[in-house]
Write a protein that holds these residues in place. Structure first.
Motif, mmCIF file in Angstrom:
data_model
loop_
_atom_site.group_PDB
_atom_site.id
_atom_site.type_symbol
_atom_site.label_atom_id
_atom_site.label_comp_id
_atom_site.label_asym_id
_atom_site.label_seq_id
_atom_site.Cartn_x
_atom_site.Cartn_y
_atom_site.Cartn_z
ATOM 1 N N ALA A 1 0.854 -1.206 0.000
ATOM 2 C CA ALA A 1 0.000 0.000 0.000
ATOM 3 C C ALA A 1 0.881 1.244 0.000
ATOM 4 C CB ALA A 1 -0.912 0.002 1.222
ATOM 5 N N TRP A 2 0.394 2.314 -0.672
ATOM 6 C CA TRP A 2 1.138 3.579 -0.704
ATOM 7 C C TRP A 2 1.012 4.325 0.627
ATOM 8 C CZ3 TRP A 2 -1.866 4.096 -5.779
ATOM 9 C CH2 TRP A 2 -1.126 3.548 -6.833
ATOM 10 N N GLY A 3 -0.033 3.986 1.377
ATOM 11 C CA GLY A 3 -0.236 4.624 2.674
ATOM 12 C C GLY A 3 -1.457 4.010 3.318
ATOM 13 N N ALA A 4 -1.594 4.218 4.641
ATOM 14 C CA ALA A 4 -2.747 3.653 5.344
ATOM 15 C C ALA A 4 -2.977 4.416 6.641
ATOM 16 C CB ALA A 4 -2.512 2.171 5.638
ATOM 17 N N LYS A 5 -4.215 4.402 7.090
ATOM 18 C CA LYS A 5 -4.556 5.090 8.334
ATOM 19 C C LYS A 5 -5.830 4.497 8.923
ATOM 20 C CE LYS A 5 -6.815 9.103 8.002
ATOM 21 N NZ LYS A 5 -8.240 8.740 8.097
ATOM 22 N N LEU A 6 -6.079 4.831 10.181
ATOM 23 C CA LEU A 6 -7.373 4.450 10.736
ATOM 24 C C LEU A 6 -8.428 5.347 10.109
ATOM 25 C CD1 LEU A 6 -8.559 6.629 13.064
ATOM 26 C CD2 LEU A 6 -6.607 5.778 14.301
ATOM 27 N N SER A 7 -9.682 4.927 10.172
ATOM 28 C CA SER A 7 -10.748 5.746 9.601
ATOM 29 C C SER A 7 -11.881 5.841 10.621
ATOM 30 C CB SER A 7 -11.254 5.107 8.309
ATOM 31 O OG SER A 7 -12.439 5.747 7.895
ATOM 32 N N GLY A 8 -12.191 7.076 11.039
ATOM 33 C CA GLY A 8 -13.265 7.249 12.027
ATOM 34 C C GLY A 8 -12.702 7.666 13.364
ATOM 35 N N ALA A 9 -13.381 7.268 14.417
ATOM 36 C CA ALA A 9 -12.990 7.745 15.751
ATOM 37 C C ALA A 9 -11.697 7.113 16.252
ATOM 38 C CB ALA A 9 -14.116 7.471 16.735
ATOM 39 N N GLY A 10 -11.374 5.905 15.767
ATOM 40 C CA GLY A 10 -10.205 5.183 16.279
ATOM 41 C C GLY A 10 -10.608 4.264 17.414
ATOM 42 N N GLY A 11 -9.604 3.677 18.073
ATOM 43 C CA GLY A 11 -9.883 2.745 19.161
ATOM 44 C C GLY A 11 -10.431 1.416 18.655
ATOM 45 N N GLY A 12 -10.590 1.271 17.347
ATOM 46 C CA GLY A 12 -11.153 0.057 16.744
ATOM 47 C C GLY A 12 -11.782 0.434 15.420
ATOM 48 N N ASP A 13 -12.892 -0.216 15.099
ATOM 49 C CA ASP A 13 -13.566 -0.015 13.798
ATOM 50 C C ASP A 13 -12.610 -0.307 12.635
ATOM 51 O OD1 ASP A 13 -15.910 0.488 15.057
ATOM 52 O OD2 ASP A 13 -15.987 2.618 14.632
ATOM 53 N N CYS A 14 -12.518 0.593 11.639
ATOM 54 C CA CYS A 14 -11.809 0.230 10.404
ATOM 55 C C CYS A 14 -10.539 1.035 10.160
ATOM 56 C CB CYS A 14 -12.737 0.433 9.211
ATOM 57 S SG CYS A 14 -14.035 -0.808 9.125
ATOM 58 N N MET A 15 -9.668 0.466 9.334
ATOM 59 C CA MET A 15 -8.533 1.194 8.771
ATOM 60 C C MET A 15 -8.721 1.180 7.261
ATOM 61 S SD MET A 15 -6.890 -1.507 7.296
ATOM 62 C CE MET A 15 -5.314 -0.842 6.773
ATOM 63 N N ILE A 16 -7.982 2.059 6.596
ATOM 64 C CA ILE A 16 -8.112 2.160 5.156
ATOM 65 C C ILE A 16 -6.721 2.300 4.557
ATOM 66 C CG2 ILE A 16 -8.607 4.645 5.425
ATOM 67 C CD1 ILE A 16 -10.267 4.510 2.949
ATOM 68 N N ALA A 17 -6.518 1.619 3.426
ATOM 69 C CA ALA A 17 -5.215 1.699 2.749
ATOM 70 C C ALA A 17 -5.452 2.041 1.290
ATOM 71 C CB ALA A 17 -4.505 0.349 2.849
#
Ligand code: MEV
Length: 308
Positions: A257-273
Motif C-alpha cells: 500500500a502507498w499509505g494507510a490510516k485508521l478511519s473514524g474515531a479510532g480505538g477500533g472499527d476500520c482502517m483504510i489503505a
C-alpha cells in the motif's frame, strides 16, 4: 394508507477525523452500504407510532417529535421499519444513515418537499439532540453522497468531482467495535490537559486536509498515500490509534500500500489503505493474516434516495 421506502448510505472518513469536531475541514466519502427506512402512514387512524420493529428507536422517535413541532403535521398511525444493509459493528454510520433516510421519508410522505440542505440540517439537529456530539460529516455523506470536503455543521459542503473507485482503497475491520462518543470525550480531555499540543495537532490535520485535496483531484494517488501516513501519525499522537489498527496498517503497507490510516474515531472499527489495483489481493490477504477482516467497499455512493 401510504407507504414510502428511502435509503441512505454509510460513510468512510478519508482524512481529518477528530480535527473536524474542532472546526477543521475533513474529506469523507459515502459507501455502497445502505440503510433502508420503510414508513407507513394511515391518516384516517388516530395518532400512534409503532416502533416495535426498530432496534434503536432514539433517532427515529426524536425525528417524529421534531416534525410534529416544526411542521404542525396531522399525523395518524405511523409504522416504521428499518433494515441495515451492513453490520453496525463496522462504524459506517448506521445511526446517521437511518436518521437521514427517516427525515427524507417524513418529508416525502407529508409532502414537505425538503431539499438536501434542509434534510441535512434537520438530521444534524436530531443527532446533536440524541448524541450530544459530532461534526455532522456522517450526516453529510448520507445526505449528499459522493466525496465531500466538509466543515462542521455544514459550514462548508463541497461535493468533489472525483470517482475514488479509479484507484484501489482497501478497508480492513479491526474486530473491535469502538464507541465514538466515548472517544470524542477522551479527546476533549486531552485538549484540557495539553491545550497547546492539541491545537498544534488539530491545525496540522486541517492543513493536511487542504493539501491532500488537490492531490486527490489530480489523481496523484501515491502522494495521497503519503498524506494518509502523515494523518495517521497525528492520530497516533492524539492517542486514538491502538495496536490492532497499527498491525493492520503495517500489514497493508508491507503488502504494497502507498499509505494507510485508521478511519473514524479510532480505538477500533476500520482502517483504510490506498494502492494500485494490482496490489488489492495481496493487501486484503495481509490484513486477514494480521487478524483483520478485509471488506469489499465501493466509494462515492449516491446520497439519500427515494426508492418507491
Ligand atoms: C468519527 O467517525 C469521526 C469523528 O471526527 C467524529 C465526528 O466528526 O463527528 C471523531
Amino acid at each position: 394508507m401510504q407507504s414510502i421506502t428511502v435509503t441512505a448510505p454509510g460513510k468512510l472518513m478519508l482524512f481529518g477525523e477528530h480535527a473536524v469536531v474542532y472546526g477543521q475541514p475533513c474529506l469523507v466519502t459515502a459507501v455502497n452500504q445502505r440503510m433502508t427506512v420503510e414508513l407507513y402512514h394511515d391518516g384516517n387512524k388516530p395518532y400512534e407510532v409503532d416502533l416495535s420493529e426498530i432496534k434503536d428507536a432514539r433517532f427515529v422517535s426524536a425525528i417524529i417529535d421534531m416534525f410534529k413541532e416544526k411542521f404542525h403535521l396531522k399525523i395518524g398511525k405511523l409504522h416504521i421499519k428499518t433494515n441495515c444493509g451492513f453490520s453496525g459493528k463496522y462504524g459506517f454510520g448506521s445511526s446517521s444513515a437511518v436518521t437521514t433516510a427517516m427525515v427524507g421519508a417524513m418529508s416525502e410522505i407529508f409532502n414537505l418537499s425538503l431539499n438536501n440542505k434542509q434534510i441535512f440540517d434537520l438530521s444534524y439537529e436530531v443527532v446533536l439532540k440524541v448524541q450530544g456530539v459530532g461534526s455532522g460529516f456522517d450526516i453529510a455523506a448520507a445526505t449528499f453522497g459522493g466525496l465531500l470536503y466538509f466543515v462542521k455543521g455544514g459550514q462548508v459542503l463541497e461535493n468533489l468531482p472525483l470517482d475514488l473507485n479509479q484507484t484501489c482503497f482497501v478497508v480492513g475491520y479491526s474486530g473491535i467495535k469502538s464507541n465514538t462518543v466515548e472517544i470524542i470525550q477522551q479527546v476533549a480531555q486531552k485538549r484540557a490537559q495539553e491545550p497547546e499540543k492539541f491545537d498544534r495537532i488539530m491545525n496540522a490535520i486541517g492543513e493536511l486536509v487542504n493539501q491532500v485535496k488537490p492531490k486527490l483531484l489530480s489523481h496523484d494517488w501515491e502522494r495521497v498515500g503519503k498524506f494518509m501516513d502523515f494523518n495517521q501519525e497525528y492520530l497516533r499522537d492524539l492517542g486514538v490509534s491502538n495496536q490492532k489498527l497499527e498491525d493492520l496498517i503495517a500489514a497493508a503497507k508491507n503488502a504494497g500500500a502507498w499509505g494507510a490510516k485508521l478511519s473514524g474515531a479510532g480505538g477500533g472499527d476500520c482502517m483504510i489503505a490506498i494502492s494500485g489495483n494490482d496490489k488489492r489481493e495481496a493487501i486484503e490477504k495481509a490484513i486477514e493474516k494480521a487478524g483483520g477482516e478485509a471488506l469489499n467497499i465501493k466509494m462515492n455512493a449516491e446520497g439519500v434516495k427515494i426508492e418507491r
